[in-house]
Design a protein around this motif. Structure first.
Motif, short mmCIF file in Angstrom:
data_model
loop_
_atom_site.label_atom_id
_atom_site.label_comp_id
_atom_site.label_asym_id
_atom_site.label_seq_id
_atom_site.Cartn_x
_atom_site.Cartn_y
_atom_site.Cartn_z
N GLU A 45 0.89 -1.05 0.02
CA GLU A 45 -0.17 0.10 0.15
C GLU A 45 0.88 1.23 0.00
O GLU A 45 1.00 1.86 0.99
CB GLU A 45 -0.91 -0.05 1.13
N PRO A 46 1.57 1.52 -1.09
CA PRO A 46 2.87 2.24 -1.02
C PRO A 46 2.48 3.87 -0.80
O PRO A 46 3.42 4.62 -0.44
CB PRO A 46 3.38 2.05 -2.37
N THR A 100 0.32 4.85 1.34
CA THR A 100 0.34 5.07 2.73
C THR A 100 1.47 4.93 3.68
O THR A 100 1.50 5.79 4.71
CB THR A 100 -0.75 4.20 3.39
N GLY A 101 2.61 4.25 3.10
CA GLY A 101 3.76 4.19 4.01
C GLY A 101 3.42 3.13 5.14
O GLY A 101 4.36 2.82 6.17
N ASN A 102 2.25 2.41 5.10
CA ASN A 102 1.67 1.11 5.78
C ASN A 102 2.49 -0.05 5.31
O ASN A 102 1.64 -0.47 4.18
CB ASN A 102 0.44 1.21 6.45
N PRO A 103 3.13 -0.93 5.85
CA PRO A 103 3.85 -2.11 5.27
C PRO A 103 2.56 -3.26 5.38
O PRO A 103 1.76 -3.28 6.56
CB PRO A 103 5.03 -2.48 6.06
N THR A 104 2.30 -4.08 4.55
CA THR A 104 1.63 -5.24 4.59
C THR A 104 2.19 -6.40 5.03
O THR A 104 3.35 -6.77 4.65
CB THR A 104 1.17 -5.45 3.02
N ILE A 105 1.60 -7.23 5.99
CA ILE A 105 2.09 -8.48 6.72
C ILE A 105 0.88 -9.46 6.27
O ILE A 105 -0.13 -9.20 6.51
CB ILE A 105 2.28 -8.17 8.06
N ALA A 165 -0.68 -10.29 -5.01
CA ALA A 165 0.36 -10.34 -6.19
C ALA A 165 1.51 -9.53 -5.59
O ALA A 165 2.82 -10.10 -5.96
CB ALA A 165 -0.36 -9.94 -7.54
N CYS A 166 1.39 -8.52 -5.08
CA CYS A 166 2.36 -7.45 -4.61
C CYS A 166 3.18 -8.34 -3.61
O CYS A 166 4.54 -8.61 -3.79
CB CYS A 166 1.90 -6.22 -3.87
N TYR A 167 2.49 -8.99 -2.45
CA TYR A 167 3.22 -9.61 -1.67
C TYR A 167 4.12 -10.78 -2.04
O TYR A 167 5.27 -10.93 -1.60
CB TYR A 167 2.35 -9.98 -0.42
N LEU A 168 3.55 -11.63 -2.69
CA LEU A 168 3.88 -12.77 -3.74
C LEU A 168 5.29 -12.37 -4.33
O LEU A 168 6.12 -13.20 -4.61
CB LEU A 168 3.07 -13.50 -4.23
N LYS A 169 5.21 -11.15 -4.86
CA LYS A 169 6.37 -10.60 -5.68
C LYS A 169 7.61 -10.48 -4.80
O LYS A 169 8.78 -10.82 -5.08
CB LYS A 169 6.13 -9.42 -6.53
#
Length: 254
Positions: A95-96, A98-103, A165-169
């Motif tokens: 979620e670029p 926002t600056g909040n990393p995805t986990i 898809a972003c996370y799996l990249k």
């Protein structure tokens, strides 16, 4: 006369070979900026560097605190209640804006059980240069994101369907742990950043201190793409190269 040990000689040789500047401040900035030999980046410039690290790195340390009450299903030592624990985990900058990393939270993992029991949480990460040049790890930027976990709802994933898809990249192996897998219960969460503590390197040439949340959130995609970190390999320069504006500028060497 006592001769220096082999280890000391090796250290002197290594230091001389790399011609390391002697830092005057390690964990704080100088009080008299006018007498400093280096231009210390501003808080905003440091925020831009941190946001680029968030974009390029993908593994950090999640720190939580054990609850003081016993866990229903896990046998823990009786004296760990209230003690902090830091564990490696994956994240993605999915979620670029926002600056909040995805986990991808595996609910059986200690970090997420502690959060469910009321612990706060931080994500700590540091920059790993991509070239082969030796640098003192103490000279390289690192920071901690202090915040809280928030579930990504079905509506969130509908509005941003590319999160998986972003996370799996970033982490192709995580395909085995996606929500609905047969191994462990998992869910998508974001770490909502509330505070940022930054150590840009040695204190006489890098900013050390807190980055306000508003400064963290105000960093733009264009700013992130406009710099290069120490040891970052040159190559695709993002939107600047695509529109013919040339290569991005490399961040100063710390």
């Amino acid at each position: 006369m006592r001769l220096p040990s082999a280890s000391v000689i090796g250290l002197i040789t290594t230091t001389s070979a790399f011609n390391l500047p002697s830092p005057k401040h390690l964990f704080s900035n100088p009080t008299d900026v006018s007498s400093n030999d280096f231009k210390i980046p501003t808080v905003h410039e440091s925020a831009v560097q941190a946001r680029r690290i968030l974009q390029l790195e993908s593994i950090g340390t999640l720190s939580t605190v054990f609850p003081t009450t016993p866990h229903a299903t896990e046998r823990r030592p009786s004296d760990v209640g209230g003690a902090p624990i830091g564990l490696m985990d994956y994240f993605g900058n999915c979620e670029p804006d926002t600056g909040n990393p995805t986990i991808l939270a595996i609910t059986i993992a200690t970090s997420f059980k502690n959060v469910d029991a009321g612990s706060n949480i931080t994500l700590s990460l540091r920059w790993h240069p991509q070239d082969s040049q030796w640098r003192s790890p103490a000279s390289l930027p690192r920071f901690s994101l202090v915040g809280r976990l928030e579930d990504l709802t079905a509506d969130d994933l509908k509005q941003n369907p590319l999160v998986p898809a972003c996370y799996l990249k970033y982490h192709p192996d995580a395909v085995a742990w996606l929500p609905g897998n047969r191994i462990h219960e998992s869910k998508w969460v974001r770490l909502v950043v509330e505070e940022v503590y930054w150590i840009g390197g040695f204190g006489d040439r890098a900013y050390i201190g807190w980055i306000p949340k508003e400064e963290w959130q105000s960093v733009t995609k264009e700013e992130i793409e406009s710099i290069r970190l120490p040891g970052e390999k040159k190559g695709w320069a993002g939107w600047r190269e695509w529109v013919g504006l040339g290569e991005a500028q490399e961040a100063f060497e710390l």
